[in-house]
Design a protein around this motif. Structure first.
Motif, PDB file in Angstrom:
ATOM      1  N   ASP A 278       0.854  -1.186   0.000  1.00 44.63           N
ATOM      2  CA  ASP A 278       0.000   0.000   0.000  1.00 44.63           C
ATOM      3  C   ASP A 278       0.886   1.230   0.000  1.00 44.63           C
ATOM      4  N   ILE A 279       0.821   2.018  -1.083  1.00 46.71           N
ATOM      5  CA  ILE A 279       1.600   3.245  -1.200  1.00 46.71           C
ATOM      6  C   ILE A 279       0.725   4.405  -0.770  1.00 46.71           C
ATOM      7  N   LYS A 280       1.177   5.134   0.228  1.00 41.92           N
ATOM      8  CA  LYS A 280       0.399   6.237   0.772  1.00 41.92           C
ATOM      9  C   LYS A 280       0.418   7.416  -0.197  1.00 41.92           C
ATOM     10  N   GLY A 281      -0.772   7.812  -0.667  1.00 39.93           N
ATOM     11  CA  GLY A 281      -0.876   8.958  -1.568  1.00 39.93           C
ATOM     12  C   GLY A 281       0.010   8.805  -2.787  1.00 39.93           C
ATOM     13  N   ALA A 282      -0.227   7.752  -3.590  1.00 41.67           N
ATOM     14  CA  ALA A 282       0.676   7.410  -4.692  1.00 41.67           C
ATOM     15  C   ALA A 282       0.873   8.571  -5.661  1.00 41.67           C
ATOM     16  N   PHE A 283      -0.195   9.073  -6.254  1.00 44.78           N
ATOM     17  CA  PHE A 283      -0.069  10.148  -7.238  1.00 44.78           C
ATOM     18  C   PHE A 283       0.439  11.461  -6.629  1.00 44.78           C
ATOM     19  N   PRO A 284      -0.070  11.875  -5.450  1.00 43.42           N
ATOM     20  CA  PRO A 284       0.449  13.123  -4.872  1.00 43.42           C
ATOM     21  C   PRO A 284       1.921  13.050  -4.460  1.00 43.42           C
ATOM     22  N   SER A 285       2.473  11.843  -4.283  1.00 34.21           N
ATOM     23  CA  SER A 285       3.857  11.725  -3.822  1.00 34.21           C
ATOM     24  C   SER A 285       4.870  11.682  -4.953  1.00 34.21           C
ATOM     25  N   VAL A 286       4.419  11.754  -6.202  1.00 33.94           N
ATOM     26  CA  VAL A 286       5.341  11.672  -7.341  1.00 33.94           C
ATOM     27  C   VAL A 286       6.261  12.891  -7.349  1.00 33.94           C
ATOM     28  N   ASN A 287       7.559  12.640  -7.326  1.00 37.07           N
ATOM     29  CA  ASN A 287       8.554  13.704  -7.387  1.00 37.07           C
ATOM     30  C   ASN A 287       8.907  13.955  -8.845  1.00 37.07           C
ATOM     31  N   LEU A 288       8.763  15.199  -9.288  1.00 37.98           N
ATOM     32  CA  LEU A 288       8.951  15.529 -10.699  1.00 37.98           C
ATOM     33  C   LEU A 288      10.374  15.208 -11.161  1.00 37.98           C
ATOM     34  N   GLU A 289      11.369  15.516 -10.340  1.00 32.79           N
ATOM     35  CA  GLU A 289      12.763  15.281 -10.727  1.00 32.79           C
ATOM     36  C   GLU A 289      13.031  13.792 -10.937  1.00 32.79           C
ATOM     37  N   HIS A 290      12.539  12.957 -10.016  1.00 29.78           N
ATOM     38  CA  HIS A 290      12.734  11.509 -10.152  1.00 29.78           C
ATOM     39  C   HIS A 290      11.932  10.963 -11.331  1.00 29.78           C
ATOM     40  N   LEU A 291      10.734  11.518 -11.540  1.00 28.60           N
ATOM     41  CA  LEU A 291       9.912  11.071 -12.661  1.00 28.60           C
ATOM     42  C   LEU A 291      10.619  11.304 -13.989  1.00 28.60           C
ATOM     43  N   ILE A 292      11.137  12.501 -14.190  1.00 28.36           N
ATOM     44  CA  ILE A 292      11.835  12.817 -15.434  1.00 28.36           C
ATOM     45  C   ILE A 292      13.089  11.953 -15.574  1.00 28.36           C
TER      46      ILE A 292
ATOM     47  N   LEU B  12      -0.603  28.000  -2.307  1.00 28.36           N
ATOM     48  CA  LEU B  12       0.372  27.033  -1.827  1.00 28.36           C
ATOM     49  C   LEU B  12       1.128  26.450  -3.018  1.00 28.36           C
ATOM     50  N   THR B  13       2.428  26.327  -2.886  1.00 28.77           N
ATOM     51  CA  THR B  13       3.252  25.739  -3.943  1.00 28.77           C
ATOM     52  C   THR B  13       3.211  24.221  -3.847  1.00 28.77           C
ATOM     53  N   LEU B  14       3.053  23.551  -4.978  1.00 21.44           N
ATOM     54  CA  LEU B  14       3.037  22.092  -5.029  1.00 21.44           C
ATOM     55  C   LEU B  14       4.402  21.601  -5.513  1.00 21.44           C
ATOM     56  N   PRO B  15       5.242  21.121  -4.598  1.00 22.91           N
ATOM     57  CA  PRO B  15       6.583  20.686  -5.007  1.00 22.91           C
ATOM     58  C   PRO B  15       6.587  19.377  -5.785  1.00 22.91           C
ATOM     59  N   CYS B  16       5.518  18.594  -5.666  1.00 21.75           N
ATOM     60  CA  CYS B  16       5.459  17.306  -6.364  1.00 21.75           C
ATOM     61  C   CYS B  16       4.004  16.968  -6.643  1.00 21.75           C
ATOM     62  N   SER B  17       3.768  15.762  -7.138  1.00 20.38           N
ATOM     63  CA  SER B  17       2.456  15.175  -7.412  1.00 20.38           C
ATOM     64  C   SER B  17       2.035  15.334  -8.870  1.00 20.38           C
ATOM     65  N   THR B  18       1.250  14.367  -9.313  1.00 24.42           N
ATOM     66  CA  THR B  18       0.553  14.453 -10.586  1.00 24.42           C
ATOM     67  C   THR B  18      -0.929  14.626 -10.293  1.00 24.42           C
ATOM     68  N   ASP B  19      -1.690  15.018 -11.298  1.00 22.56           N
ATOM     69  CA  ASP B  19      -3.105  15.317 -11.082  1.00 22.56           C
ATOM     70  C   ASP B  19      -3.913  14.036 -10.911  1.00 22.56           C
ATOM     71  N   GLN B  20      -4.638  13.955  -9.788  1.00 25.61           N
ATOM     72  CA  GLN B  20      -5.545  12.831  -9.587  1.00 25.61           C
ATOM     73  C   GLN B  20      -6.697  12.954 -10.579  1.00 25.61           C
ATOM     74  N   GLY B  21      -6.942  11.910 -11.357  1.00 22.20           N
ATOM     75  CA  GLY B  21      -8.005  11.938 -12.346  1.00 22.20           C
ATOM     76  C   GLY B  21      -7.562  12.382 -13.714  1.00 22.20           C
ATOM     77  N   CYS B  22      -6.314  12.826 -13.828  1.00 21.70           N
ATOM     78  CA  CYS B  22      -5.793  13.205 -15.137  1.00 21.70           C
ATOM     79  C   CYS B  22      -5.490  11.945 -15.942  1.00 21.70           C
ATOM     80  N   PRO B  23      -5.874  11.878 -17.226  1.00 16.98           N
ATOM     81  CA  PRO B  23      -5.616  10.671 -18.035  1.00 16.98           C
ATOM     82  C   PRO B  23      -4.141  10.320 -18.146  1.00 16.98           C
ATOM     83  N   LEU B  24      -3.265  11.290 -17.901  1.00 21.35           N
ATOM     84  CA  LEU B  24      -1.833  11.052 -18.034  1.00 21.35           C
ATOM     85  C   LEU B  24      -1.204  10.506 -16.758  1.00 21.35           C
TER      86      LEU B  24
END
Length: 317
Positions: free
Chosen positions: A88-102, A139-151
């Motif tokens: 169980d990953i806590k808050g999977a989409f909100p925890s995505v780090n943009l730098e690691h993703l790229i 508030l600044t969002l340092p990470c996360s992808t959009d919940q419900g976004c097709p991407l």
């Protein structure tokens, strides 16, 4: 916006609420196009592993369930057992780090045109929180992808692909994922050995906990589920307390014991069944629990149809 999660007993706890971010519909159209192109590129060049399902053509929840059940039944046919640890990953989409993703996407060969577009889409975003008539400051969002976004689902495929690498397939270890739903599988002659393999997959240097730490994710260990799959039976040493002499004499065997597993100073006991991707998987794969669940759900709908039907007017039963 901050919404209440349905069915929570205590709404004074922060966990009883779910924050959501509203996105423009026109952006979903463009995101769907990018997600489709990424999916086609990954399938053409076989970028993602075959045991990573979801958001891919020809890869569905049924495939994930078949993967788990086939692994378990193949082991049963060889008189072996399979221990499965459902993560169980806590808050999977909100925890995505943009730098690691790229970084992960570039490592898998995603063209720079796509990664640059994703940086512009996700990076530098700000939002406000609104609830009970109150609007917060920006508030600044340092990470996360959009919940419900097709991407978002396709992006998380690249983000947690390395989590499947914790399994050493030559040692009876395996893993399967459907976007953020992940299960680790260990095949062995006994559950004790199988659980040791699961523990190693999570705690070794390049294991599950190491992946979570490097990617800014957090496992909710207390929500982990452990199920041991086998048809093996063992003799009944002493009759259970309260058993009648007649029942004790007729019951000579019982299912083999499923030992618990200890991770990060937390003991996870084996469960008789677990709901994975909408289906209850019981420890002997008889699917009686899921059949009862499906019948109960169907009867609930049938009762609602009967209440909606009227003898003289309205829909027919």
């Amino acid at each position: 916006m901050v919404l209440r999660k349905p069915g929570k007993p205590n709404y004074t706890a922060p966990g009883a609420y779910r924050p959501i971010a509203l996105i423009r519909t026109i952006s979903k159209i463009l995101s769907s196009c990018i997600a489709d192109e990424l999916m086609q590129l990954s399938e053409k060049h076989q970028v993602l592993p075959a045991n990573h399902f979801g958001c891919r053509a020809g890869h569905s929840t049924s495939d994930s369930l078949h993967y788990v059940t086939k692994t378990a039944k193949d082991a049963m046919s060889k008189n072996k057992v399979v221990s499965v640890l459902f993560l169980d990953i806590k808050g999977a989409f909100p925890s995505v780090n943009l730098e690691h993703l790229i970084h992960d996407m570039c490592k898998w060969g995603v063209p720079r045109e796509y990664t640059d577009w994703i940086i512009r889409k996700i990076g530098g975003r700000r939002t406000t929180m609104a609830f009970d008539g109150y609007d917060s400051i920006l508030l600044t969002l340092p990470c996360s992808t959009d919940q419900g976004c097709p991407l978002s689902g396709m992006l998380f495929q690249f983000y947690n692909t390395n989590l499947l690498d914790v399994a050493n397939t030559s040692n009876g270890e395996d893993a399967v994922a459907f976007i953020n739903n992940t299960a680790l599988l260990a095949t062995a002659s006994t559950f004790k050995v199988a659980n040791q393999k699961l523990k190693a997959m999570m705690e070794r240097a390049n294991g599950g906990f190491a992946w979570a730490a490097s990617h800014g994710c957090e496992f909710t260990v207390e929500k982990f589920a452990l199920v041991g799959f086998t048809h093996k039976m063992q003799p009944v040493a002493t009759p259970p307390q309260g058993t009648t002499p007649q029942a004790a004499s007729s019951r000579k065997t019982q299912p083999v014991a499923r030992p618990a597993i200890r991770l990060r100073n937390l003991t996870i006991k084996a469960a008789d069944c677990h709901k994975f991707l909408g289906m209850f998987l019981d420890q002997e794969l008889h699917f009686k629990t899921h059949a009862a669940y499906a019948i109960k759900k169907g009867m609930t709908w049938l009762d609602q149809f009967q209440c909606a039907a009227r003898p003289s007017k309205g829909i027919s039963a």
